[in-house]
Design an enzyme around this catalytic site. Structure first.
Site, PDB file in Angstrom:
ATOM      1  CG  ASN A   9      -0.510  -0.128   2.444  1.00  0.00           C
ATOM      2  OD1 ASN A   9       1.000  -0.204   2.613  1.00  0.00           O
ATOM      3  ND2 ASN A   9      -1.120   0.158   3.673  1.00  0.00           N
ATOM      4  CB  CYS A  10       4.566   1.912   0.020  1.00  0.00           C
ATOM      5  SG  CYS A  10       5.759   2.943  -0.281  1.00  0.00           S
ATOM      6  CG  ASP A  11       0.882   6.688  -2.170  1.00  0.00           C
ATOM      7  OD1 ASP A  11       0.110   5.764  -2.362  1.00  0.00           O
ATOM      8  OD2 ASP A  11       1.003   7.820  -1.306  1.00  0.00           O
TER       9      ASP A  11
END
Length: 109
Positions: A9-11
């Site tokens: 879920n890290c951009d």
């Protein structure tokens, strides 16, 4: 084979994955939270690139560490807090890159 380590879920991970997928570059993704990295793998990261490049000093996790912990980042501390690791970590044929920019990935396409 290219392996990307990070948190799904890290951009920055999303950007890096999109770049590789858009350029049809095959890679394997390993989520630190679902598959914790092993001590020997983390040690190889540190040996090749050093703590300064590997640790994300802007992360909330890093900022929450005590000054003593910040001064003495250890393998054990990092294994317990994988969000300390700057993302993504990209392993290609024995070389390691940390972080993402299109320029730094351009040689992969």
């Amino acid at each position: 084979m290219i392996t990307m380590y990070g948190i799904k879920n890290c951009d920055t991970i999303k950007k890096a994955r999109r770049f590789l997928e858009d350029h049809q570059v095959e890679f394997k993704f390993v989520d630190f939270r679902q598959q914790p990295i092993e001590l020997t793998l983390l040690q190889s990261f540190v040996d090749q690139i050093g703590w300064d490049k590997l640790i994300n000093k802007r992360s909330t996790t890093y900022r929450s560490l005590s000054d003593a912990q910040k001064a003495n980042i250890t393998l054990e501390l990092t294994l317990k807090n994988p969000t300390l690791i700057k993302r993504p970590v990209l392993v290609t044929d024995g070389s390691i890159r940390v972080g993402f920019s299109e320029k730094s990935y351009s040689d992969l396409v």
